[in-house]
Design a protein around this motif. Structure first.
Motif, PDB file in Angstrom:
ATOM      1  N   ALA A 328     -25.820 -22.993  10.484  1.00 35.55           N
ATOM      2  CA  ALA A 328     -25.270 -21.465  10.092  1.00 35.55           C
ATOM      3  C   ALA A 328     -23.861 -21.475  10.406  1.00 35.55           C
ATOM      4  N   LEU A 329     -23.398 -21.846  11.436  1.00 38.23           N
ATOM      5  CA  LEU A 329     -21.901 -22.020  11.912  1.00 38.23           C
ATOM      6  C   LEU A 329     -21.101 -22.491  10.808  1.00 38.23           C
ATOM      7  N   ALA A 330     -21.404 -23.711  10.460  1.00 45.06           N
ATOM      8  CA  ALA A 330     -20.895 -24.436   9.244  1.00 45.06           C
ATOM      9  C   ALA A 330     -20.572 -23.567   7.980  1.00 45.06           C
ATOM     10  N   VAL A 331     -21.602 -22.752   7.783  1.00 39.16           N
ATOM     11  CA  VAL A 331     -21.722 -22.030   6.546  1.00 39.16           C
ATOM     12  C   VAL A 331     -20.604 -20.878   6.870  1.00 39.16           C
ATOM     13  N   ILE A 332     -20.613 -20.348   7.966  1.00 37.14           N
ATOM     14  CA  ILE A 332     -19.659 -19.126   8.596  1.00 37.14           C
ATOM     15  C   ILE A 332     -18.382 -19.530   8.434  1.00 37.14           C
ATOM     16  N   LEU A 333     -18.074 -20.926   9.036  1.00 36.75           N
ATOM     17  CA  LEU A 333     -16.721 -21.291   8.930  1.00 36.75           C
ATOM     18  C   LEU A 333     -16.363 -21.302   7.444  1.00 36.75           C
ATOM     19  N   LEU A 334     -16.851 -22.038   6.672  1.00 38.98           N
ATOM     20  CA  LEU A 334     -16.423 -21.995   5.221  1.00 38.98           C
ATOM     21  C   LEU A 334     -16.374 -20.826   4.484  1.00 38.98           C
ATOM     22  N   ALA A 335     -17.290 -19.648   4.860  1.00 37.37           N
ATOM     23  CA  ALA A 335     -17.067 -18.553   4.403  1.00 37.37           C
ATOM     24  C   ALA A 335     -15.945 -17.722   4.993  1.00 37.37           C
ATOM     25  N   SER A 336     -15.721 -17.902   6.059  1.00 40.23           N
ATOM     26  CA  SER A 336     -14.479 -17.235   6.785  1.00 40.23           C
ATOM     27  C   SER A 336     -13.047 -17.602   6.213  1.00 40.23           C
ATOM     28  N   ILE A 337     -13.094 -18.620   5.286  1.00 37.57           N
ATOM     29  CA  ILE A 337     -11.725 -18.981   4.701  1.00 37.57           C
ATOM     30  C   ILE A 337     -11.344 -17.841   3.785  1.00 37.57           C
ATOM     31  N   LYS A 338     -12.293 -17.060   3.213  1.00 40.13           N
ATOM     32  CA  LYS A 338     -12.124 -15.810   2.418  1.00 40.13           C
ATOM     33  C   LYS A 338     -12.263 -14.573   3.151  1.00 40.13           C
ATOM     34  N   TYR A 339     -13.365 -14.503   3.806  1.00 40.65           N
ATOM     35  CA  TYR A 339     -14.198 -13.198   4.293  1.00 40.65           C
ATOM     36  C   TYR A 339     -13.783 -13.036   5.871  1.00 40.65           C
ATOM     37  N   GLU A 340     -13.703 -11.985   6.326  1.00 47.74           N
ATOM     38  CA  GLU A 340     -13.414 -11.765   7.871  1.00 47.74           C
ATOM     39  C   GLU A 340     -15.102 -11.609   8.335  1.00 47.74           C
ATOM     40  N   ILE A 341     -15.372 -12.594   9.281  1.00 49.58           N
ATOM     41  CA  ILE A 341     -16.633 -12.435   9.869  1.00 49.58           C
ATOM     42  C   ILE A 341     -16.540 -12.150  11.305  1.00 49.58           C
TER      43      ILE A 341
END
Length: 385
Positions: A328-341
């Motif tokens: 889940a953290l890996a996905v969040i890190l990759l998504a955070s490249i564009k989105y503010e999480i």
């Protein structure tokens, strides 16, 4: 047991908060306290993963991880790493970067935040590989059997983890990296390069440590094969002593060294989101290092606690929960490249998955009539913290 394991963490907390109060007053004290809680919540799953690896190492290398390792974690990742990132990004010298961090905090924060796509891609790919290798491996215990059984069968295909990781990286580069939230513009090339670097780092460090671990296991098997012959020759006593030097003491030598490097890279990958997230609280590198450092101390102490209590053996799904949290953290890190999480989301997801796995372990123990309270003899862990 509690004081013995967490004593140094309690002492460092008291000293750190006192220092924060003296240097920055009540506001600084509050900021350091918040950062400590942030680090613990974000890295709780890190402690479970660390414990699973640390219990394989001998007492000497456990102590190295808990002493030298904490210095690397606190001063290296929480203080030096952001400065190095600024120096590389802004193409300036280390002293200039330190001067910028002290005297121009807004610009320093801007540069570190601008480097987020590269950091997130590297850490995200490294953590994703840990998760993929875990779920594609055949295991005795299965938490989510309906999912893990077919994935374990698929895992028999060579290099499946690498293939999936590269596909994820390509999709990330072609989607979220084309218009990033940090730094602006198209960062596809940066994300691809950093992601490949993270994948290579995992394969090199993990592969070398695995190679030496296999060598040690072969040595143990050779000792087991030689034991009957040694007893026949009347050397059973000396053979027992020889065997104890290899088996039952944990990894040593080159195997332990590369496992130590592997642990440090894992810790670094976990700390990326904490360092970036800390800028939402403060842009003072010393407040950041102190607060995140205190949190890192508790993660190390929790790692020791899990090893000493044999918790991973008693609660067999904890490692599953931690690895799903890593995914889940890996996905969040990759998504955070564009989105503010928000960091609270990252922390809650990880803690939530671990709590669910703990609850499932308790249920399993009750159904099987097991106490599940770490009642076995404590393995030796020589701790410097």
């Amino acid at each position: 047991m509690l004081l013995r394991t967490f004593g140094w963490s309690f002492a460092i907390t008291a000293a750190g908060l006192a220092l924060a109060g003296v240097l920055w007053g009540w506001q600084g004290l509050a900021i350091v306290g918040i950062l400590s809680i942030l680090e613990i919540s974000l890295s709780f799953d890190n402690a479970v993963i660390n414990a699973g690896i640390l219990r394989k190492m001998n007492a000497f290398w456990q102590k190295i991880f808990l002493t030298v390792g904490i210095l690397i974690a606190v001063f290296g990742m929480r203080l030096v790493f952001p400065v190095v990132i600024v120096a590389i990004t802004a193409k300036m010298g280390p002293l200039e970067a330190v001067n910028l961090a002290i005297n121009d905090k807004p610009q320093y924060e801007h540069l570190v935040t601008g480097a987020h796509p590269a950091i997130a891609a590297f850490g995200g790919m490294f953590l994703l590989m840990i998760f993929l290798d875990f779920i594609f491996e055949e295991r005795e215990h299965k938490w989510l059997g309906w999912l893990e059984r077919p994935l374990a069968k698929m895992g028999k295909l060579d290099m499946l983890s690498v293939i999936i990781a590269l596909i994820v990286l390509l999709v990330t580069a072609m989607t979220v990296a084309t218009d990033v939230a940090h730094g602006g513009g198209d960062k596809s090339a940066t994300v691809l390069l950093s992601g490949v670097a993270g994948l290579i780092t995992y394969l090199v460090v993990g592969g070398i440590s695995g190679y030496f671990e296999d060598k040690l296991e072969e040595a143990e098997d050779d000792e087991d094969d030689d034991a009957p012959a040694a007893k026949t020759a009347g050397d059973a006593g000396s053979n027992g002593a020889s065997k104890s030097s290899v088996s039952g003491v944990g990894l040593a030598g080159k195997a332990a060294f590369f496992m130590f490097l592997y642990l440090e890279v894992i810790d670094a990958s976990f700390s990326f989101d904490g360092v970036i997230g800390a800028f939402a609280v403060t842009n003072d590198i010393f407040e950041m290092a102190l607060g995140l450092g205190i949190g890192a101390m508790y993660i190390r102490s929790l790692t020791v606690f899990l090893v000493r209590k044999g918790t991973l053996d008693d609660y067999v799904y904890l490692e599953h929960g931690a690895h799903y949290a890593i995914g889940a953290l890996a996905v969040i890190l990759l998504a955070s490249i564009k989105y503010e999480i928000p960091e609270v989301v990252t922390g809650l997801v990880g803690v939530g998955l671990i709590l669910l796995s703990f609850w499932s372990s308790v249920r399993k123990n009750r159904l099987e009539g097991k106490p599940g309270e770490g009642s076995r003899a404590e393995p030796e862990v020589t701790s410097g913290v």
